[in-house]
Design a protein around this motif. Structure first.
Motif, PDB file in Angstrom:
ATOM      1  N   ALA A  12      -0.553  -7.399   0.209  1.00  0.00           N
ATOM      2  CA  ALA A  12      -0.482  -5.983  -0.167  1.00  0.00           C
ATOM      3  C   ALA A  12      -0.801  -5.834  -1.652  1.00  0.00           C
ATOM      4  O   ALA A  12      -0.745  -6.801  -2.417  1.00  0.00           O
ATOM      5  CB  ALA A  12       0.908  -5.432   0.131  1.00  0.00           C
ATOM      6  N   ARG A  60       4.236 -11.155   0.170  1.00  0.00           N
ATOM      7  CA  ARG A  60       4.982 -10.711   1.354  1.00  0.00           C
ATOM      8  C   ARG A  60       6.470 -10.503   1.040  1.00  0.00           C
ATOM      9  O   ARG A  60       7.069  -9.529   1.489  1.00  0.00           O
ATOM     10  CB  ARG A  60       4.813 -11.750   2.463  1.00  0.00           C
ATOM     11  CG  ARG A  60       5.309 -11.262   3.816  1.00  0.00           C
ATOM     12  CD  ARG A  60       4.830 -12.157   4.941  1.00  0.00           C
ATOM     13  NE  ARG A  60       3.402 -12.395   4.963  1.00  0.00           N
ATOM     14  CZ  ARG A  60       2.468 -11.527   5.363  1.00  0.00           C
ATOM     15  NH1 ARG A  60       2.826 -10.342   5.788  1.00  0.00           N
ATOM     16  NH2 ARG A  60       1.192 -11.830   5.344  1.00  0.00           N
ATOM     17  N   ILE A  63       7.215  -6.974  -0.507  1.00  0.00           N
ATOM     18  CA  ILE A  63       6.732  -5.738   0.123  1.00  0.00           C
ATOM     19  C   ILE A  63       7.871  -4.735   0.317  1.00  0.00           C
ATOM     20  O   ILE A  63       7.698  -3.535   0.089  1.00  0.00           O
ATOM     21  CB  ILE A  63       6.006  -6.044   1.448  1.00  0.00           C
ATOM     22  CG1 ILE A  63       4.669  -6.722   1.139  1.00  0.00           C
ATOM     23  CG2 ILE A  63       5.775  -4.760   2.260  1.00  0.00           C
ATOM     24  CD1 ILE A  63       3.893  -7.172   2.366  1.00  0.00           C
ATOM     25  N   LEU A  82      -1.445  -2.120   2.378  1.00  0.00           N
ATOM     26  CA  LEU A  82      -1.244  -3.378   3.092  1.00  0.00           C
ATOM     27  C   LEU A  82      -2.597  -3.923   3.520  1.00  0.00           C
ATOM     28  O   LEU A  82      -3.442  -3.181   4.014  1.00  0.00           O
ATOM     29  CB  LEU A  82      -0.351  -3.160   4.307  1.00  0.00           C
ATOM     30  CG  LEU A  82       1.048  -2.624   4.003  1.00  0.00           C
ATOM     31  CD1 LEU A  82       1.793  -2.337   5.293  1.00  0.00           C
ATOM     32  CD2 LEU A  82       1.826  -3.589   3.140  1.00  0.00           C
TER      33      LEU A  82
END
Length: 84
Positions: A12, A60, A63, A82
């Motif tokens: 992301a 990750r 996020i 994302l």
């Protein structure tokens, strides 16, 4: 190197719209490993994707914090994208 051997980028990225941001700093508190503040309090990427430091790669594990920063930003100056 085959395409499947190319290392994946961050899952992301977080974009800071400085035309909307007023430097309250909540995002830097939620993402201290990814954001810092400039002399006026505006957030800057610690690991910039672009030279202007407005795009932040988000691993990750971060996020959830990035989603919270987007949801709580009082000026709606953050956008989380994302990547697959």
């Amino acid at each position: 190197m085959a395409a499947r051997d190319v290392p994946a980028g961050p899952p992301a990225s977080l974009h800071i719209d400085w035309t909307l941001c007023d430097g309250r700093g909540l995002c830097t508190e939620l993402l201290p490993d990814h954001l810092t503040r400039d002399d006026w309090g505006y957030p800057l990427a610690l690991t910039p994707v672009r030279a202007d430091r407005s795009d932040v790669p988000v691993p990750r594990a971060a996020i959830g914090a990035a989603r919270e920063a987007v949801a709580l930003c009082p000026r709606q100056a953050l956008r989380l994208t994302l990547h697959d």
